[in-house]
Design an enzyme around this catalytic site. Structure first.
Site, PDB file in Angstrom:
ATOM      1  N   ARG A 256      40.278  61.291  31.628  1.00 26.19           N
ATOM      2  CA  ARG A 256      39.667  62.289  32.512  1.00 26.19           C
ATOM      3  C   ARG A 256      40.095  63.641  31.960  1.00 26.19           C
ATOM      4  O   ARG A 256      41.284  63.938  31.888  1.00 26.19           O
ATOM      5  CB  ARG A 256      40.151  62.097  33.947  1.00 26.19           C
ATOM      6  CG  ARG A 256      39.584  63.108  34.977  1.00 26.19           C
ATOM      7  CD  ARG A 256      40.497  64.298  35.177  1.00 26.19           C
ATOM      8  NE  ARG A 256      40.092  65.138  36.317  1.00 26.19           N
ATOM      9  CZ  ARG A 256      40.585  66.335  36.586  1.00 26.19           C
ATOM     10  NH1 ARG A 256      41.522  66.874  35.801  1.00 26.19           N
ATOM     11  NH2 ARG A 256      40.189  67.011  37.629  1.00 26.19           N
ATOM     12  N   ASP A 258      40.513  67.559  32.086  1.00 20.95           N
ATOM     13  CA  ASP A 258      40.645  68.620  33.073  1.00 20.95           C
ATOM     14  C   ASP A 258      39.877  69.868  32.622  1.00 20.95           C
ATOM     15  O   ASP A 258      39.819  70.172  31.423  1.00 20.95           O
ATOM     16  CB  ASP A 258      42.142  68.968  33.189  1.00 20.95           C
ATOM     17  CG  ASP A 258      42.446  69.935  34.317  1.00 20.95           C
ATOM     18  OD1 ASP A 258      42.113  69.625  35.463  1.00 20.95           O
ATOM     19  OD2 ASP A 258      43.030  71.005  34.038  1.00 20.95           O
ATOM     20  N   GLU A 286      36.132  67.221  34.383  1.00 20.89           N
ATOM     21  CA  GLU A 286      36.023  67.949  35.642  1.00 20.89           C
ATOM     22  C   GLU A 286      35.335  69.286  35.433  1.00 20.89           C
ATOM     23  O   GLU A 286      35.918  70.202  34.854  1.00 20.89           O
ATOM     24  CB  GLU A 286      37.421  68.179  36.224  1.00 20.89           C
ATOM     25  CG  GLU A 286      37.411  69.022  37.482  1.00 20.89           C
ATOM     26  CD  GLU A 286      38.451  70.126  37.475  1.00 20.89           C
ATOM     27  OE1 GLU A 286      38.709  70.660  38.552  1.00 20.89           O
ATOM     28  OE2 GLU A 286      38.994  70.453  36.397  1.00 20.89           O
ATOM     29  N   HIS A 356      42.118  65.715  44.856  1.00 24.43           N
ATOM     30  CA  HIS A 356      43.316  66.527  45.078  1.00 24.43           C
ATOM     31  C   HIS A 356      43.027  68.022  45.157  1.00 24.43           C
ATOM     32  O   HIS A 356      43.928  68.810  45.420  1.00 24.43           O
ATOM     33  CB  HIS A 356      44.327  66.237  43.975  1.00 24.43           C
ATOM     34  CG  HIS A 356      43.809  66.518  42.590  1.00 24.43           C
ATOM     35  ND1 HIS A 356      42.597  66.047  42.135  1.00 24.43           N
ATOM     36  CD2 HIS A 356      44.332  67.227  41.565  1.00 24.43           C
ATOM     37  CE1 HIS A 356      42.402  66.450  40.897  1.00 24.43           C
ATOM     38  NE2 HIS A 356      43.445  67.166  40.523  1.00 24.43           N
ATOM     39  N   ASP A 357      41.772  68.420  44.865  1.00 26.17           N
ATOM     40  CA  ASP A 357      41.409  69.834  44.931  1.00 26.17           C
ATOM     41  C   ASP A 357      40.483  70.137  46.106  1.00 26.17           C
ATOM     42  O   ASP A 357      39.912  71.233  46.184  1.00 26.17           O
ATOM     43  CB  ASP A 357      40.730  70.264  43.621  1.00 26.17           C
ATOM     44  CG  ASP A 357      41.659  70.122  42.424  1.00 26.17           C
ATOM     45  OD1 ASP A 357      42.871  70.375  42.579  1.00 26.17           O
ATOM     46  OD2 ASP A 357      41.182  69.731  41.346  1.00 26.17           O
TER      47      ASP A 357
HETATM   48  C1  NOJ Z   1      41.680  71.108  37.939  1.00 29.88           C
HETATM   49  C2  NOJ Z   1      42.644  70.133  38.467  1.00 29.88           C
HETATM   50  O1  NOJ Z   1      42.011  69.098  39.105  1.00 29.88           O
HETATM   51  C3  NOJ Z   1      43.546  70.949  39.342  1.00 29.88           C
HETATM   52  O2  NOJ Z   1      44.274  70.165  40.193  1.00 29.88           O
HETATM   53  C4  NOJ Z   1      44.376  71.745  38.381  1.00 29.88           C
HETATM   54  O3  NOJ Z   1      45.288  72.550  39.064  1.00 29.88           O
HETATM   55  C5  NOJ Z   1      43.477  72.640  37.556  1.00 29.88           C
HETATM   56  N1  NOJ Z   1      42.354  71.952  37.028  1.00 29.88           N
HETATM   57  C6  NOJ Z   1      44.229  73.242  36.421  1.00 29.88           C
HETATM   58  O4  NOJ Z   1      44.691  72.248  35.568  1.00 29.88           O
END
Ligand code: NOJ
Ligand code: NOJ
Ligand code: CA
Length: 713
Positions: A256, A258, A286, A356-357
């Site tokens: 995955r 980031d 992401e 988690h975001d």
């Molecule tokens: C996206 C991640 O999912 C998040 O949790 C992270 O803080 C930021 N990217 C920076 O890595």
């Protein structure tokens, strides 16, 4: 019986035998060893630190540690790979039907405690320091390997989170945090304030992103105060490719990525091309999106980079409808069909309820049934479903308070969410309509959404009534399910009902209040059908995996366009899975087709992208290219990667604000390595194309590392 009928009969007999055997033997397309296809899997996303503390000897200490893991804490809580291994071994995942785990970035992170609103540490894993070493609070390599081995022994794949966009927070004060420092297997490379200058640098020094609507700034400026890595540095490029190999060699099954919106398309395409030429694994990235509206660059990334994406469009609308009550089923259905045509391989994009975001799904004041319906929908819709840890326990934290990342507290195997996940994850393995099938809306109003997935003769139909107080009479429902009676796959756990089908129609019935019903039909076949090909981009000689049904037991032929591949270039051939080597054809897109030994031909799986060869990233710079209003500079050249002199496939629009400033333009592109290329810049304004009038330029690209070529218009 004539002799030429016999082989067919044997295939049929084998297929019939297979039906009886499905419970005992997984079809190869669903096996844990299949690292290229995750469409039959259900992913479970774990924040390693917030799961289980299996080894207190590796815990952080002092202000970096909170053993009680208090509400909203941003320091370490003790979770580690030993804890995950323990839960693998006690069958917590297996009994839920989970077949893939996505764990936090495993690499070494900074130790510093940074105080913003409260004490912050790298417990989440996104503050890397050394991509070739482990986060000691999660464990050593031996613990990581033990986790991977334990997972594989239970038919569970392991996905790592990988974040090459940045290291840790830094500022002009070298004493802040660890000044973004980066190490190469223990050897110091650079810090933000002591970056290598003049020859090359490891980080961008362009300030933080000040406009998220300008892609160039999103890529070449920093995300918040995170130290932004310069992937165009040759040393960084080499380092990151070596680092990901460390983890590939440890047996990981997927990646995955980031923050993919924040790195150049060219470098990322180059990275995945290198990975797929080495040990091909499934990957997704992401690309954060706030709503369900399409973004052209997101669509292009998903379709052309070689990396799949998290399907924010699906998830945002799912949340609107079932979490916030602000969207309708009609809106949801519109998003399903729009994404189905925008994304060329929508079955490879990853769907989710929350992460988690985001606020957890249960954070909104709704009932458990809302969550159960969203879960059932995600597990049966197109795409690879991903469940955020604790959803099955109805964890309910919010993003702003940081309570969406609480430590998981209970492992109750009897919650409805847990049990329906198991039912539907099991169905995803046994009925290929969920992994590979088309999607069709069958019945819709404000309360009810009924949709059908279909792959060959395999069918799954799902009915949801989000009105939790009133049953709805379902009239004139049509289906591809054959004649017969169908019980609810969920055994009425969500108040579902049975139906009968006669000539493609379902007699009027009541869908109970708050119900989800799932009906399914699956049968063996000797009609060859491709459901999935992965990875979908690579160079000649790469091995790719073709999955589906009805390929038969005997090796046949695979076609890339009209080029036939046979014999030793097909390393394995089974009824539902084939591995094949990409033939030496000209770079470009090819339909992939299977013809069985019995001369039955499959559907054509579109647009496998053959690369010219090994790839490197080259930064093309053109100085003094003045343009009129509305005009932009693009790049073309004599290879497929540069659009083959086709102005409609030219690379760009090039950038001119951050690393170089107008009238100078630049763009990072993945091009064939060690190759002499011809190229030329062009100015484009709508349909008006002005090619540079000079002779073609020539460069010979390096065999590895990166390269910058600068010319003047
Ligand atoms: C996206 C991640 O999912 C998040 O949790 C992270 O803080 C930021 N990217 C920076 O890595
Ligand atoms: C295609 C030609 O082959 C190439 O040589 C030329 O530079 C461009 N068109 C622009 O005229
Ligand atoms: Ca621990």
């Amino acid at each position: 019986m004539t002799t030429n009928v016999k082989p067919r009969m044997r295939v049929l007999a084998a297929a019939i035998a297979l039906v009886g055997a499905t419970a005992a033997h997984a079809a190869p397309d669903t096996a844990v060893t299949n690292k290229q296809n995750f469409t039959t899997d259900v992913i479970y996303q774990i924040l390693t630190d917030r799961f289980v503390d299996g080894d207190s000897s590796n815990n952080a200490s002092g202000t970096a540690f909170d053993s009680s893991c208090s509400s909203g804490t941003k320091v370490y809580c003790g979770g580690d790979w030993q804890g995950i291994t323990n839960k693998i071994n006690d069958n917590y995942f297996t009994d839920m039907g989970i077949t893939a785990l996505w764990v936090s970035p495993p690499v070494d992170n900074i130790d510093a405690v940074i105080t913003y609103d409260r004490a912050n540490t790298a417990y989440h894993g996104y503050w890397a320091r050394d991509f070739k070493r482990t986060n000691a609070h999660f464990g050593h390599f031996v613990d990581f390997t033990a986790m991977v081995n334990a997972a594989h022994a239970k038919n569970i794949k392991v996905i790592i989170d990988f974040a090459p966009n940045h290291t840790s927070p830094s500022s002009s004060d070298p004493a802040f945090g660890e000044n973004g420092r980066l190490l190469n297997d223990g050897v110091a490379m650079a810090t933000f304030n002591n970056d290598v200058s003049n020859t090359y640098k490891f980080f961008h020094h362009n300030g933080g992103i000040d406009d998220y609507n300008v892609p160039e700034k999103v890529i070449y400026k920093g995300l918040g105060d995170l130290t932004d890595i310069d992937q165009n540095s040759g040393a960084i490029d080499t380092y990151m490719k070596e680092a990901i190999k460390v983890w590939l060699d440890l047996g990981i099954d997927g990646i995955r990525f980031d923050a993919i919106k924040h790195m150049s398309f060219g470098w990322q395409k180059n990275l995945i091309a290198n990975i797929d030429a080495y040990k091909p694994v499934y990957s997704f990235g992401e690309w954060m999106m706030g709503d369900s509206n399409p973004e052209a660059l997101n669509t292009a990334f998903a379709n052309e980079s070689g990396i799949n994406v998290l399907d924010f469009r699906f998830s945002r609308k799912l949340r609107d409808v079932l979490m916030y009550g602000t969207g309708t089923w009609a809106d949801f259905n519109t998003v399903l069909s729009a994404t189905g045509s925008d994304y060329k391989r929508v079955i490879d994009e990853v769907t989710f309820l929350d992460n988690h975001d985001l606020d957890r799904f249960q954070y909104a004041s709704n009932t458990h049934r809302n969550l159960e319906q969203a879960l059932a929908l995600t597990l049966t819709a197109r795409g690879v479903p991903c469940i955020y840890y604790g959803t099955e326990q109805y964890m309910a934290g919010g993003y702003d308070a940081g309570t969406n990342r609480q430590r998981i507290g209970t492992f109750d195997k009897t919650t409805k969410a847990y049990l329906i996940t198991k039912d539907l994850a099991t169905l995803r393995k046994s009925n290929p309509a969920l992994a590979y099938g088309s999607s069709q809306e069958r019945w819709i109003n404000n309360d009810v959404y009924i949709f059908e997935r279909k792959f060959g003769t395999n069918v799954v139909m799902v009915a949801i009534n989000k009105n939790q107080t009133t049953a709805v009479s379902i009239t004139s429902l049509l289906t591809a399910l054959p004649n017969g009676s169908y019980s609810d796959v969920l055994g009425a756990k969500l108040n579902g009902n049975a139906i009968t089908v006669s000539s493609g129609a379902v007699p009027t019935f009541n869908l109970p209040a708050g119900a989800v019903s799932v009906w399914q039909y699956t049968a063996a076949t000797n009609v060859a059908a491709i459901g999935h090909v992965g990875p979908m981009m690579g160079k000649a000689g790469n091995t790719i995996t073709i999955d589906g049904r009805g390929f038969g037991a005997t090796k046949g032929t695979v076609y890339f366009g009209t080029t036939a591949v046979t014999g030793a270039n097909i390393p394995s051939w089974e009824d539902s899975s084939i591995t094949v080597k990409v033939p030496a054809v000209a770079a470009g897109k090819y339909g992939v087709k299977v013809t069985t030994s019995g001369a039955v031909s499959s559907n054509v799986y579109p647009e496998y992208k053959v690369l010219t060869g090994d790839q490197v990233t080259v930064r093309f710079v053109v100085n003094n290219a003045t343009t009129s209003s509305g005009e932009n500079v693009y790049l073309s050249g004599n290879v497929d990667e540069l659009g083959n002199w086709d102005a409609t496939k030219a690379i760009g629009p090039m950038y001119n604000m951050v690393e170089y400033v107008y009238p100078n333009w630049y763009f990072d592109v993945s091009v064939p390595a060690g190759t002499t290329l011809q190229y030329k810049f062009l100015k484009v304004n709508g349909s008006t194309v002005t090619w540079n009038p000079n002779a073609n330029q020539t460069i010979t690209t390096p065999t590895s590392g990166t390269y910058t070529v600068t010319t003047s218009w």
